[in-house]
Design a protein around this motif. Structure first.
Motif, PDB file in Angstrom:
ATOM      1  N   ASP A   1      -4.865  10.586 -13.293  1.00 32.02           N
ATOM      2  CA  ASP A   1      -6.236  10.149 -13.470  1.00 32.02           C
ATOM      3  C   ASP A   1      -6.336   9.146 -14.614  1.00 32.02           C
ATOM      4  O   ASP A   1      -6.945   8.091 -14.499  1.00 32.02           O
ATOM      5  CB  ASP A   1      -7.091  11.380 -13.763  1.00 32.02           C
ATOM      6  CG  ASP A   1      -8.511  11.166 -13.298  1.00 32.02           C
ATOM      7  OD1 ASP A   1      -8.670  10.573 -12.198  1.00 32.02           O
ATOM      8  OD2 ASP A   1      -9.441  11.563 -14.034  1.00 32.02           O
TER       9      ASP A   1
ATOM     10  N   ARG B   1      -4.768   5.980 -13.744  1.00 28.51           N
ATOM     11  CA  ARG B   1      -5.354   5.452 -12.516  1.00 28.51           C
ATOM     12  C   ARG B   1      -4.281   5.201 -11.462  1.00 28.51           C
ATOM     13  O   ARG B   1      -4.168   4.103 -10.904  1.00 28.51           O
ATOM     14  CB  ARG B   1      -6.148   4.183 -12.818  1.00 28.51           C
ATOM     15  CG  ARG B   1      -7.285   4.460 -13.798  1.00 28.51           C
ATOM     16  CD  ARG B   1      -8.250   3.322 -13.865  1.00 28.51           C
ATOM     17  NE  ARG B   1      -7.656   2.134 -14.448  1.00 28.51           N
ATOM     18  CZ  ARG B   1      -7.868   0.896 -14.023  1.00 28.51           C
ATOM     19  NH1 ARG B   1      -8.662   0.673 -13.017  1.00 28.51           N
ATOM     20  NH2 ARG B   1      -7.311  -0.122 -14.622  1.00 28.51           N
ATOM     21  N   LEU B   2      -3.455   6.205 -11.220  1.00 28.20           N
ATOM     22  CA  LEU B   2      -2.418   6.085 -10.199  1.00 28.20           C
ATOM     23  C   LEU B   2      -3.049   6.130  -8.809  1.00 28.20           C
ATOM     24  O   LEU B   2      -3.989   6.868  -8.583  1.00 28.20           O
ATOM     25  CB  LEU B   2      -1.404   7.230 -10.299  1.00 28.20           C
ATOM     26  CG  LEU B   2      -0.501   7.321 -11.515  1.00 28.20           C
ATOM     27  CD1 LEU B   2       0.553   8.388 -11.301  1.00 28.20           C
ATOM     28  CD2 LEU B   2       0.160   5.983 -11.793  1.00 28.20           C
ATOM     29  N   SER B   3      -2.495   5.335  -7.892  1.00 28.83           N
ATOM     30  CA  SER B   3      -2.928   5.428  -6.496  1.00 28.83           C
ATOM     31  C   SER B   3      -2.327   6.700  -5.902  1.00 28.83           C
ATOM     32  O   SER B   3      -1.461   7.328  -6.511  1.00 28.83           O
ATOM     33  CB  SER B   3      -2.431   4.206  -5.718  1.00 28.83           C
ATOM     34  OG  SER B   3      -1.022   4.257  -5.632  1.00 28.83           O
ATOM     35  N   ALA B   4      -2.780   7.060  -4.698  1.00 25.52           N
ATOM     36  CA  ALA B   4      -2.227   8.250  -4.036  1.00 25.52           C
ATOM     37  C   ALA B   4      -0.718   8.103  -3.873  1.00 25.52           C
ATOM     38  O   ALA B   4       0.049   9.031  -4.079  1.00 25.52           O
ATOM     39  CB  ALA B   4      -2.888   8.448  -2.674  1.00 25.52           C
ATOM     40  N   ARG B   5      -0.304   6.866  -3.525  1.00 22.01           N
ATOM     41  CA  ARG B   5       1.118   6.621  -3.352  1.00 22.01           C
ATOM     42  C   ARG B   5       1.864   6.769  -4.681  1.00 22.01           C
ATOM     43  O   ARG B   5       2.944   7.362  -4.752  1.00 22.01           O
ATOM     44  CB  ARG B   5       1.324   5.214  -2.798  1.00 22.01           C
ATOM     45  CG  ARG B   5       2.735   4.972  -2.344  1.00 22.01           C
ATOM     46  CD  ARG B   5       2.939   3.528  -1.981  1.00 22.01           C
ATOM     47  NE  ARG B   5       2.721   3.258  -0.580  1.00 22.01           N
ATOM     48  CZ  ARG B   5       2.192   2.138  -0.124  1.00 22.01           C
ATOM     49  NH1 ARG B   5       1.781   1.212  -0.951  1.00 22.01           N
ATOM     50  NH2 ARG B   5       2.047   1.959   1.160  1.00 22.01           N
ATOM     51  N   GLY B   6       1.253   6.258  -5.747  1.00 15.79           N
ATOM     52  CA  GLY B   6       1.848   6.364  -7.077  1.00 15.79           C
ATOM     53  C   GLY B   6       1.999   7.816  -7.494  1.00 15.79           C
ATOM     54  O   GLY B   6       3.006   8.209  -8.091  1.00 15.79           O
TER      55      GLY B   6
ATOM     56  N   PRO C   1       1.588  -4.342  -3.590  1.00  6.15           N
ATOM     57  CA  PRO C   1       2.227  -3.395  -2.669  1.00  6.15           C
ATOM     58  C   PRO C   1       3.739  -3.291  -2.893  1.00  6.15           C
ATOM     59  O   PRO C   1       4.324  -2.222  -2.739  1.00  6.15           O
ATOM     60  CB  PRO C   1       1.936  -3.990  -1.288  1.00  6.15           C
ATOM     61  CG  PRO C   1       0.717  -4.796  -1.470  1.00  6.15           C
ATOM     62  CD  PRO C   1       0.747  -5.304  -2.880  1.00  6.15           C
TER      63      PRO C   1
ATOM     64  N   ARG D   1      -3.865  -3.128 -13.213  1.00  6.41           N
ATOM     65  CA  ARG D   1      -3.809  -2.797 -11.779  1.00  6.41           C
ATOM     66  C   ARG D   1      -3.790  -1.293 -11.597  1.00  6.41           C
ATOM     67  O   ARG D   1      -3.259  -0.572 -12.424  1.00  6.41           O
ATOM     68  CB  ARG D   1      -2.532  -3.336 -11.149  1.00  6.41           C
ATOM     69  CG  ARG D   1      -2.393  -4.809 -11.160  1.00  6.41           C
ATOM     70  CD  ARG D   1      -2.688  -5.358  -9.771  1.00  6.41           C
ATOM     71  NE  ARG D   1      -2.776  -6.795  -9.844  1.00  6.41           N
ATOM     72  CZ  ARG D   1      -1.793  -7.592  -9.457  1.00  6.41           C
ATOM     73  NH1 ARG D   1      -0.713  -7.075  -8.943  1.00  6.41           N
ATOM     74  NH2 ARG D   1      -1.908  -8.880  -9.565  1.00  6.41           N
ATOM     75  N   ARG D   2      -4.286  -0.853 -10.473  1.00  8.90           N
ATOM     76  CA  ARG D   2      -4.099   0.552 -10.098  1.00  8.90           C
ATOM     77  C   ARG D   2      -2.694   0.696  -9.557  1.00  8.90           C
ATOM     78  O   ARG D   2      -2.316  -0.003  -8.638  1.00  8.90           O
ATOM     79  CB  ARG D   2      -5.094   0.958  -9.015  1.00  8.90           C
ATOM     80  CG  ARG D   2      -6.486   1.193  -9.537  1.00  8.90           C
ATOM     81  CD  ARG D   2      -7.353   1.766  -8.431  1.00  8.90           C
ATOM     82  NE  ARG D   2      -7.017   3.189  -8.220  1.00  8.90           N
ATOM     83  CZ  ARG D   2      -7.657   4.170  -8.834  1.00  8.90           C
ATOM     84  NH1 ARG D   2      -8.631   3.916  -9.668  1.00  8.90           N
ATOM     85  NH2 ARG D   2      -7.309   5.421  -8.600  1.00  8.90           N
ATOM     86  N   MET D   3      -1.890   1.536 -10.135  1.00  9.74           N
ATOM     87  CA  MET D   3      -0.509   1.665  -9.667  1.00  9.74           C
ATOM     88  C   MET D   3      -0.316   3.011  -9.020  1.00  9.74           C
ATOM     89  O   MET D   3      -0.350   4.024  -9.615  1.00  9.74           O
ATOM     90  CB  MET D   3       0.473   1.534 -10.829  1.00  9.74           C
ATOM     91  CG  MET D   3       0.586   0.125 -11.336  1.00  9.74           C
ATOM     92  SD  MET D   3       1.133  -1.012 -10.059  1.00  9.74           S
ATOM     93  CE  MET D   3       2.692  -0.318  -9.642  1.00  9.74           C
TER      94      MET D   3
ATOM     95  N   ASP E   1       4.271  -1.358  -6.039  1.00  5.42           N
ATOM     96  CA  ASP E   1       3.836  -0.002  -5.749  1.00  5.42           C
ATOM     97  C   ASP E   1       4.942   0.796  -5.065  1.00  5.42           C
ATOM     98  O   ASP E   1       4.943   2.015  -5.090  1.00  5.42           O
ATOM     99  CB  ASP E   1       2.604  -0.078  -4.840  1.00  5.42           C
ATOM    100  CG  ASP E   1       1.734   1.154  -4.996  1.00  5.42           C
ATOM    101  OD1 ASP E   1       1.915   1.868  -6.001  1.00  5.42           O
ATOM    102  OD2 ASP E   1       0.894   1.383  -4.118  1.00  5.42           O
TER     103      ASP E   1
END
Ligand code: ADP
Ligand code: MG
Length: 501
Positions: A453, A456-461, A379, A499-501, A382
């Motif tokens: 995609d 693999r970015l998170s929504a926040r990323g 986090p 990690r998903r970032m 992130d």
């Protein structure tokens, strides 16, 4: 029975709350009592006031002396009640005329010989005195600090109790307190970006971060110039408005950190050491004070050697990063301080610092690097908008390179980009605004979605990617974010395949 009252101040958050300091002299056994939710430092005022009066040749009246701090429901802390208590007592003893002591609020600590010592919180107290249509009495060294609250404020800045009494009784007039005509130093001074040779990528990342108020993580071996770059970020930021100068100076005043009573004119730069405790970082403690996050308000908080900070300290940063404020719990409720800072962090790529440098890296490479980065929680990473690898420039190259562009030149571009953001987003920077407000062309959006995609970015990323891309477009004065802007923003994403970032 005589009662007199003088205005004092209780500090709460960054405000000074008016407190009525009442003194009653009653017949009865001689005693000296302070009531009204006073802490130990206030209770000790008794001894200091007694000694300071003795230094003037005055004995306490042989009566029952009761000091009441009203309203009784707010906590009074600190030694700065000495002065209003002494003044209310002197008024009750008919040494000072009540119409004189009634015109002022007072803040200051007494020493045993009667001198008035500097205390935290004079600027907020002066602002509060202005609100109450009163003047302010404080120590001689802090008159200049009080002056920033207003040019018309009646300030009595005395170096000792005797001089104060003589002034109030009209026997000797103290000099009036003026704003310093010329500042003893250049308030915009500080290290300049011109000192940095080469390092085009890192310089560019710093400019983008400054332009959009983005958080920035720098990685690189020791001596690469990470600390040097971070210290130059404030010189790229726009000037503070006068309201901001006052707000920041209040915070610094409360923490007793206004050198020579001068306000903070430029965005502050705070670089707490990694051994800093959580309390020092976010605020609190038994005598509650703003922490580094608040001292960095509207400036830069630089965390050097990020993985070396304790985990609780880093986790405590999450609230201020999200909300721009920090709430510190205490026995009698909560105190909230402003804490809107731009976060810049630096770290070596691994413990020894030379991962990736075949000649110098240790035997544990590349495992050591993964272990080192893993000390920082997902986090936290992130929340970094941008990440840049700082490549060291060799001494031989350094000698050959010309000096870089100056801070003033870069600051001009940053200011232009900030003005565009402010107009489009109602005062918000790109780092704060929702990407829904950002015009972007269809191809660029498509490209960003595909990249997100793939990485693999998170929504926040993804949101952060669009924000940084928008800042790059603003620096180029483009109305719509285009594909090259997104591509550059992508180059500032932290690569952590696991990690998903
Ligand atoms: N590109 C550069 N231009 C000028 N000086 C540099 C450059 N890179 C490094 N230096 C010098 O090296 C010193 C060490 O840099 P520093 O910022 O402390 O490195 P780091 O924080 O990455 O360990 C700087 O203070 C500066 O004197
Ligand atoms: Mg360093």
């Amino acid at each position: 029975m005589t009662i007199s009252s003088v205005l004092g101040f209780a500090l709460s958050g960054i405000d000074a709350i008016p407190v009525r300091v009442e003194v009653q002299l009653a017949s009865g056994l001689p005693s000296f009592l302070i009531v009204g939710l006073a802490d130990k430092a206030v209770a000790e005022a008794r001894e200091r006031v007694r000694a300071a009066l003795a230094a003037m040749g005055l004995a306490l009246p042989a009566k029952r002396i009761v000091v009441n701090l009203a309203p009784a429901n707010i906590v009074k802390e600190g030694s700065h009640f000495d002065l209003p208590i002494a003044l209310a007592l002197l008024t009750a003893m008919a040494v000072v005329p009540p119409e004189e002591s009634g015109r002022y609020g007072a803040i200051g600590e007494l020493s045993l010989d009667g001198r008035i010592n500097p205390v935290p919180g004079v600027l907020p107290a002066a602002l509060s005195a202005v609100d109450q249509s009163r003047g302010l009495i404080c120590g001689a060294q802090q008159g200049a600090e009080a002056r920033w609250a207003g040019e018309t404020l009646d300030i009595v800045a005395a170096d000792c109790l005797l001089a104060l009494v003589n002034h109030l009784t009209g026997e000797q007039v103290l000099p009036s307190v003026e704003l310093p005509a010329r500042l003893p130093f250049d308030p915009a001074g500080g290290p300049d970006l011109a000192d940095v040779r080469g390092m085009e990528t890192a310089r560019r990342a710093l400019e983008v971060a400054a332009a959009g108020a983005h958080s920035l993580l720098m990685t690189g071996p020791p001596g690469a110039g990470k600390s040097m770059l971070a210290a130059r970020l404030p010189s790229l930021l726009p000037d503070l408005t006068s309201a901001e100068i006052l707000e920041i100076s209040r915070i610094h005043s409360i923490s007793g950190q206004l050198p020579m009573g001068l306000p903070i004119f430029r965005p502050p730069f705070r670089d707490p050491h990694h051994s800093t405790s959580q309390v020092a970082l976010v605020g609190g403690g038994s005598r509650i004070r703003p922490g580094e996050v608040s001292l960095a308000h509207r400036g830069v908080l630089f965390l050097d050697e990020l993985p070396e900070f304790s985990r609780p300290a880093l986790e405590a940063l999450r609230q201020p990063i999200e909300t721009g404020t920090i709430t510190v719990a205490r026995a009698s409720g909560h105190v909230t301080y402003p804490a809107r800072f731009q976060l810049v962090a630096a770290m070596n790529p691994c413990r020894c610092g030379y991962l990736g440098d075949a000649a110098q890296e240790c035997r544990k490479a590349p495992r050591c690097g993964e272990d080192y980065t893993a000390r920082i929680s997902g986090p936290m990473l992130d929340r970094m908008d941008m990440s840049v690898h700082v490549e060291p420039v060799s001494p031989a190259e350094l000698a050959g390179l010309p000096t870089g562009e100056s801070s003033a030149m870069v600051a001009e571009r940053v200011a232009a980009a900030r003005a565009i953001q402010s107009a489009r987003q109602d005062g918000l920077t790109n780092a704060e605004a929702s990407p829904d407000l950002f015009p972007i062309d269809a191809a660029a959006r498509d490209y960003a979605v595909r990249a997100a995609d793939r990485l693999r970015l998170s929504a926040r990323g993804f949101t952060r990617l669009l924000r940084v891309a928008r800042t790059i477009a603003d620096l180029a004065d483009e109305t719509e974010t285009a594909q090259p802007h997104v591509a550059e923003a992508l180059s500032y994403r932290l690569r952590r395949p696991d990690r998903r970032m």
